[in-house]
Design an enzyme around this catalytic site. Structure first.
Site, PDB file in Angstrom:
ATOM      1  N   GLY A   1       0.930  -1.273  -0.148  1.00 56.26           N
ATOM      2  CA  GLY A   1       0.165  -0.083   0.029  1.00 56.26           C
ATOM      3  C   GLY A   1       0.892   1.098  -0.026  1.00 56.26           C
ATOM      4  CB  CYS A   2       0.230   4.805  -1.101  1.00 56.39           C
ATOM      5  SG  CYS A   2      -1.381   4.903  -0.414  1.00 56.39           S
ATOM      6  CG  PHE A   3      -1.075   5.653   3.920  1.00 58.86           C
ATOM      7  CD1 PHE A   3      -0.666   6.985   4.001  1.00 58.86           C
ATOM      8  CD2 PHE A   3      -2.297   5.463   3.745  1.00 58.86           C
ATOM      9  CE1 PHE A   3      -1.574   8.045   3.767  1.00 58.86           C
ATOM     10  CE2 PHE A   3      -3.175   6.432   3.402  1.00 58.86           C
ATOM     11  CZ  PHE A   3      -2.826   7.707   3.353  1.00 58.86           C
TER      12      PHE A   3
ATOM     13  CB  THR B   1       5.268   2.185  -0.133  1.00 66.51           C
ATOM     14  OG1 THR B   1       4.630   1.153  -0.768  1.00 66.51           O
ATOM     15  CG2 THR B   1       6.647   2.868  -0.926  1.00 66.51           C
ATOM     16  CB  SER B   2       5.144   6.959   2.342  1.00 66.49           C
ATOM     17  OG  SER B   2       4.470   7.032   3.435  1.00 66.49           O
TER      18      SER B   2
END
Lengths: 289, 289, 289, 289
Positions: free
Chosen positions: A97-99, A101-102
């Site tokens: 997911g994007c969160f 990953t960041s």
């Protein structure tokens, strides 16, 4: 100018025996599509269907049972910077997911090195494309322009569970409070994490880890002396990182393009790794501004 | 349609013997203007010049010595919701900064009640008008549109010191890490605070405090069951608040319009209190959306 | 990740004997830089210094005399779609302005074919990057966000003169009223032109011209059945075009990215043409959305 | 803080015998609601149902027959600046559309004075709220942010017909080409009109008309020496106007807030006129910036 593509049914696609399949469907539907190709193609799933390590985790986050338990342990979590070696031989990728990953890219190496411990307080700000293109009132221009707010804070967001699972595979982390905020960006995501320093780690140690992260990973950019800005990574597969030590705590800062490194860019990066291509093939390192 | 005003020199203004003076100059210049009126008018200073309780605090944040030490202890910190009684008889108001306003209003009553303790992890997101209208590259449309990032994190921002000072006047708070983020809003500010729960406080206790805050303060709106959104307070003097308990921690959420409750609206509110007017006179409670 | 470049003085650059020089300085300063390289390099000037066909036109628009009259008639106006053959052998390119690019590409072929005549009523809407990155109040985020308005209407804008000059090189056009509007886009430009139909041209004739434009030019995209949208060309060197016949008038619609096809993209396109490269080398045809 | 309202059925509302009813439903549904109150209340209809002077016009624009022909000739077109006297005694107001409001206020007095004639070329730029809050893909933040384009150009938009009808009630106008453009504003609308000058009118004559318009109308602001900007009217019921003479043509510029002067503000203004209140009651003249 022309640009062509052809929509195929799953059966037509299967008949073409593709080397690689990207699945970007809603969860459950995505698993079903992936399962059809699992015996013949490399499958990179952008949904959450193969990210959970236990059926309990999946059920807690998505309210469903695993559709294909037999595929779950074949799936490699596609955080390239952390699982690159596993990804090299993988047939099924659970693209993160994007969160996660960041936040995980700067967090995991510090956890592994015993330099940080929980509780982790994570705040992320995401552009509106993170919520997709569903035609719902809350995502209308007139609702989101000139508006900002937290949503699903603490432990409510599905990605909190994904971050927690992955962090705890590396080291025991007491707790994670993760709060996403929706801000009027089209694309872009920044995260600010606060953790307790462990093991007597010093500023120089964090600096060393971040330098090394940058050296070993083509898409990691360590913004020494400044803080990551979402604009600098827009349209790229980059993650910009920095940190700041404050007494017994360390703050981690990161910026990604949620549609690139946070989704499709990372998927292409994983494909590159699997097929032995240069990891940056087809992906941008420099924004346009 | 016509709307008139006349620019006066300080001397001309002084000769008019105004009942109330609002000073909205840069620090130091603001103190100098205020000092001229301090013996004859109610002075409401929107700068930081009279906010510090000690010359050390002021110097640490602004790099300057107090210009008018004799005025400092006459100044009342204009956080109306907390110092209303002191404000009633005040002649000199140190109007709070925008970040302190958005964070202290929910925080101070909880500190006072012994329900929370540090360390406090505070993250705020502010619209670009918070930085004023200086013609600098970093505030250009082409720099801020589609861009977001943290700045002056941890203990670097001047408002961290203001929050820390005010919180510690109420109760000892171990530490505050405060990170502002600049997001592409014209006006608006949201804050997400994480604190440790103290004294065995329960969810119902927080609920009670927030209900009471709403009841006693015309501009406090407790968004039970949803989270504050900056749009709902845009153009108003409101602060929207809510909380969430997560294990041994509590999260506090707030939204203000940085130009209203975070600056000029609060100044007018203080004027209303000083002159015995209805506190909401000339101020809006409802946004336009 | 690393990306290097080195700032050179003009003399250092000259000593390197570059094959091509891009000059992107303010007018007058740009001519001076170009002149230094004119005898040895292909020079592509993004300023307006070599766009005027007469010293009177230049003086009317820029208030200056020509600095290098001897270079003026060597300069080719770099509207690739119209002057491609001249550009192939050019040593000095006067790269067009953004408004002229967006309006002349659909207009000139119709003028040449005798299908339209003036007066031309042209309205353009431009993103804020069109005004550059000067740190001036009018370009601040707080001034431009949620704001729109016309500026320099009718015959006041320098680009009106550039459009008028170029159109009248093709056919006599009674008059052009050109009104730019500044809108809250970072990058992007749309233009809506209204002209009188001439020579009994029919809808099918316009259709034919637009089809041919698309066929002969890799960056022209004829959006039959829909109207050009700035988002579709963002980040690309494309110009999207369409038209609509209304009685004795025809409306022309276009969209470009003012920083690409309206400036640096067109400059690269011209370089490609001069050096016999594929015209699309290094330039994007597809936006990211 | 509390703000209460109660949703009533039409029957409950009717039983309360209201002095004034505002109908803001989709067309046809709005007429049906209005008809219920037409015999007892002043009715101000924000839909288009009572704007057409003939059933043919209504059918051409909305594809429907009149539902209540007997009410049509009782309706007064609520362009306050033009029909103020008729509105004073009206029982049923057809509140104008936003584009007609922004264009007719400067246009009609010039037509009446014989100072302009067609063809009229009108271009308007509107914020996204002009399209309402329907949850459709085209109005999502991710579709409209950083995007602009024309839509329904020439004679396709329903408001072209409304403008044409109203203009021709004043003087014969050869034709109107009206092109709306959707731009990334939340609220705001600017219009740029080009007409031929008639009857030998001079710049001073236009100036005189605009001065008079300002003098006679509390919401008209003549921005002499500058051009209307949407920000200046945001949140207000104002229309800012200016003009520019260019040879035998005149350009008219205007700015309104499409949600205020372009819709609900104008409705309240009409109520004020009908009930003999000060015309500005409850409406703002000054934006917040």
């Amino acid at each position: 100018m022309s640009c062509g593509y052809k929509l195929l049914s799953l059966e037509e696609a299967k008949a073409m025996n593709p080397e690689v399949v990207f699945a970007a469907l809603p969860h459950k539907a995505s698993a079903e599509a992936c399962a059809k190709f699992a015996d013949q193609s490399v499958v990179i799933d952008l949904s959450a269907d193969f990210r959970s390590k236990t059926p309990e985790n999946y059920k807690a986050a998505y309210g469903l049972d695993w559709s294909f338990p037999e595929l779950q342990d074949k799936a490699v979590y596609g955080l390239t910077e952390w699982y690159r070696q596993d990804i090299q031989g993988a047939k099924l990728i659970a693209n993160p997911g994007c969160f996660p990953t960041s936040t995980l890219i700067p967090l995991l190496p510090l956890l592994k090195a015993g330099m940080v411990q929980g509780p982790a307080i994570i705040n992320s700000m995401t552009g509106v494309s993170g919520a997709g293109k569903k035609a719902v009132t809350n995502l209308l221009y007139v609702e989101r322009d000139e508006n900002s707010g937290a949503y699903n804070p603490g432990t409510k967001h599905r990605h909190q569970k994904e971050i927690f699972q992955e962090a705890n595979l590396v080291a025991n982390l007491e707790s994670i409070l993760f709060t996403p905020h929706l801000i009027p960006l089209k694309r872009g995501m920044i995260s600010t994490q606060v953790l307790n320093i462990a093991g007597g780690a010093q500023e120089a140690d964090f600096h060393q880890i971040f330098l090394q992260l940058q050296e070993e990973n083509p898409f990691v950019f360590y913004t020494q002396g400044s803080l990551p800005q979402s604009r600098n990574v827009q349209g790229t597969n980059r993650i910009d990182l920095s940190f700041q030590v404050e007494g017994d705590k360390v703050m981690l800062f990161s910026a990604i393009d949620n549609l690139m490194k946070g989704a499709s860019g990372e998927a292409v990066q994983n494909m590159n790794v699997i097929f032995g291509l240069d990891e940056t093939t087809g992906l941008r390192l420099q924004g346009e501004v």
